[in-house]
Design a protein around this motif. Structure first.
Motif: not given
Ligand SMILES: Nc1ncnc2c1ncn2[C@@H]1O[C@H](COP(=O)(O)OP(=O)(O)OP(=O)(O)O)[C@@H](O)[C@H]1O
Ligand SMILES: [Mg+2]
Length: 252
Positions: A31-38, A217-223, A234-238
């Motif tokens: 379960l991979y996260g993709l985040i970023g501003p508008n 809260g739910i993704c171990e890895e994220v961009t 990489g690793e969400t917490s970092k």
């Protein structure tokens, strides 16, 4: 082998490079996260992955198969399903039928069988109803199966969108801000459902979110994307502690 492998993906809209050199590798079951501003380019990446836009550069591989440049239907058949940032349901159709639309790419009968109501028609319809109800149960929507989709409360419409996407039996599920507009209780419930789907359907999911905490809260890895480029990965917490990421989110 990764379920999704993206290399140097880019698209240019006139003078704007909305996505610029995007790379990602997502393992099966992640379960991979993709985040970023508008305006960072998140939805554009989904549009590139699903064939809505053709990339200017780059390669997209799904489960080892090169799907770069294929159209939306071919990509759905190959195994990518998505939800949209703005809900796109058939609002005048019952909840159950919205899910059955998704099932039609696996269960089918000929037009003639449908018109003549041959035995196969009833068999396939029964199978589809059962499968659709099974999926609706996962989302706690089975009691509303015969309600018109447009009459569901907003939070449930969002869930129904995911249910419909899942009905196509995808290898990869793309969720574009599924919690947008939800209250905190609905959001929490949705995140529990997404986790359940991961396990129950052995799903691989790419989740776009605005809210860093929610992804954390739910993704171990994220961009983290900003102005079309990868700011951190990489690793969400970092990643969420990375000063560049914190700065990009200041003022949000
Ligand atoms: N078809 C298009 N033609 C021109 N520009 C576009 C097109 N689609 C997107 N863009 C631009 O690309 C950039 C990225 O848009 P995108 O919708 O991917 O952002 P986003 O990260 O999903 O933002 P949000 O969080 O607001 O949903 C924006 O500047 C947008 O205006
Ligand atoms: Mg978007």
């Amino acid at each position: 082998m990764a379920m999704l492998e993206v290399n140097h993906l880019a698209i240019q809209f006139g003078g704007l490079r909305a996505v610029d050199g995007f790379n990602v590798s997502i393992e099966k079951g992640q379960l991979y996260g993709l985040i970023g501003p508008n305006g960072a380019g998140k939805t554009t990446i989904f549009n590139l992955l699903t064939g809505v836009y053709k990339p200017t550069e780059g390669i997209i591989k799904l489960d080892g198969q090169d799907i770069t440049g294929k159209n939306t239907i071919e990509i759905n058949r190959a195994g990518i399903a998505r939800t949209f940032q703005n809900i796109r349901l058939f609002k005048d159709m019952p909840v159950l039928d919205n899910v059955k639309v998704g099932l039609h790419n696996q269960h089918s009968y000929s037009t003639l069988t449908g018109i003549l109501r041959l035995p196969k028609y009833y068999k396939v319809e029964k199978e589809m109803n059962e499968k659709a109800m099974e999926i609706l149960k996962v989302f706690d929507l089975d009691k509303e199966a015969y309600t018109l989709a447009g009459n569901l409360p907003y939070g449930k419409q969002r869930k129904l969108e995911i249910a419909r996407a899942l009905a196509t039996n995808p290898k990869l599920l793309l969720l574009d801000e599924p919690a947008a507009g939800m209250n905190p209780n609905e959001t929490q419930e949705l995140m529990d459902t997404i986790r359940f789907v991961q396990e129950h359907f052995d799903m691989t999911t790419l989740l776009i979110e605005h809210d860093m905490k929610l992804v954390g809260g739910i993704c171990e890895e994220v961009t983290v994307l900003n102005f079309g480029q990868v700011l951190a990965q990489g690793e969400t917490s970092k990643v969420l502690k990375d000063p560049a990421v914190v700065t990009a989110y200041l003022g949000e």
